[in-house]
Design a protein around this motif. Sequence first.
Motif, PDB file in Angstrom:
ATOM      1  N   PHE A   1      91.670 -39.364 -46.540  1.00 14.31           N
ATOM      2  CA  PHE A   1      90.307 -39.341 -46.849  1.00 14.31           C
ATOM      3  C   PHE A   1      90.798 -38.915 -48.414  1.00 14.31           C
ATOM      4  O   PHE A   1      89.574 -38.704 -49.467  1.00 14.31           O
ATOM      5  N   THR A   2      90.895 -37.179 -48.061  1.00  8.91           N
ATOM      6  CA  THR A   2      90.426 -36.254 -49.340  1.00  8.91           C
ATOM      7  C   THR A   2      91.475 -37.078 -50.440  1.00  8.91           C
ATOM      8  O   THR A   2      91.526 -36.557 -51.879  1.00  8.91           O
ATOM      9  N   ASP A   3      92.837 -36.930 -50.629  1.00  7.53           N
ATOM     10  CA  ASP A   3      93.635 -38.134 -51.495  1.00  7.53           C
ATOM     11  C   ASP A   3      93.121 -38.803 -52.408  1.00  7.53           C
ATOM     12  O   ASP A   3      93.127 -39.268 -53.585  1.00  7.53           O
ATOM     13  N   THR A   4      91.910 -39.960 -51.851  1.00  6.46           N
ATOM     14  CA  THR A   4      91.095 -40.475 -51.552  1.00  6.46           C
ATOM     15  C   THR A   4      89.983 -39.654 -53.257  1.00  6.46           C
ATOM     16  O   THR A   4      90.374 -40.443 -54.070  1.00  6.46           O
ATOM     17  N   ILE A   5      89.792 -38.928 -52.463  1.00  8.34           N
ATOM     18  CA  ILE A   5      88.927 -38.253 -53.673  1.00  8.34           C
ATOM     19  C   ILE A   5      89.157 -38.209 -55.040  1.00  8.34           C
ATOM     20  O   ILE A   5      88.514 -37.612 -55.592  1.00  8.34           O
ATOM     21  N   ASP A   6      89.929 -37.418 -54.793  1.00  4.24           N
ATOM     22  CA  ASP A   6      90.407 -36.936 -55.782  1.00  4.24           C
ATOM     23  C   ASP A   6      91.357 -37.761 -56.748  1.00  4.24           C
ATOM     24  O   ASP A   6      90.713 -37.676 -58.055  1.00  4.24           O
TER      25      ASP A   6
END
Length: 335
Positions: free
Chosen positions: A288-293
Amino acid sequence: MRAVVLTEDRPTLELVELPDPEPAAGEALIRVTGCGICGSDLHVATAVAPAGMTFGHEIAGVVEAVGAGVDPDGWKVGDTVAVRPFTGCGRCAHCRRGRADHCDSFALLGLGRPGGFAELVVAQADEVYALPAAVTGVEQALVEPMAIACRAVRRGGLGPAATVVVLGAGPIGLAIVAWARHLGVEAITVSDPSASRRALAQRMGATRTFDPLTDELDLLEVTMAGASVVFECTGRPGMIRQAMDIAAVDGRVVVVGVCIVDDVTFPYTGLNKELDVRYALYYERTDFTDTIDVLARGGLVLDGFVEGTVGLDGLPAAFAGLLAGAEGGKLVVAP
C-alpha cells in the motif's frame, strides 16, 4: 449523510439518508472524496452482501474527526488520506505483521462494515495513510486497486526480463499492465474479448493484445511460446488451467481473479513444467505505502484507466450498467 445502499431487490442500489457515523476508539472519520467501483462490488451485490450494506472499499478522502486514543499529532482534520479497508483485532499474530485480512475478526469496509459509497466512512486509524500533494484528483482513489496489482506482480517475482501474459483486461488486469511497464517489462500480452479493453491495455503499455474467443491462432502462438509469468485476472472457471497451459517451463502463474465455484485443473501440466502457482488477494502494508510512493512520482502510466466519475445520485444507474456488462475504464464515485 447521503449514502448508496443495497436494496432487498438485489443487486439494485438506492440513495438514502443515514445518520452520520461517529468514530469509536482507535478510529478515524473520513469524508469521502473518491471511491472506485470494484468488480467485487458487482459480485457481492448479487449474492453475498446483506440488504442495507454500503459498498465501496477503494476509498480516499480527508480526515473529519478521530476517536479516542488516536494520536492527535498523527492526524489532523483536513489531512488527505487513502484507506486500507481492513479492520481486525489489532492484537493477533496476523494483525501484528500487517495482515489483518487473516484475522479472525477481519471485516472489509464495503462488505463487513459500511464502505465508501457515502459522504462519510469510519476506518481504523492505523489503516489510514497520508497522501502526498502530488497524488491528486481521481488518482487518490486508485491506491487500493493499484496496491492489489502491486501485490500480484510481487507474487509473480516480476522483473524486466519477464515475458508476461495477462488474462483479462478489467481494472486489475490493466493495473498489472501498468505495474509491469513500470518495472521495465518489454513483452506484455493481454487477452480479453472486449475490443475497447484491449485498446485501453495497449494505451497503458501492453505490447500485444488478442481476442481469446476469435483469435485461436494468436492463443496457440502464445501458448507455444510460453510466458515466464501469467496473471489470471478473469475469475472464470477453466482459466487457471489455461494460464498453466500458457506458462513456460519453470514459469509462474499468479491467480488474481476471484472464482467462487469449483474448478478443474490438469495437475500434470504444472508437474511437467515445474510451475509455481500462486494466489494474490489482498496486500501487505508495504504494498500500500509503496503504491502511494510510486503514484506520487508519476511512475505508473494510467492514461485512460479512469473513464470518469459519478456522483451518489447517478451511482445506482451506473452500477446497474456495469452489472449489465457496460465496458470502458474504471468509474470513481465522487460523493
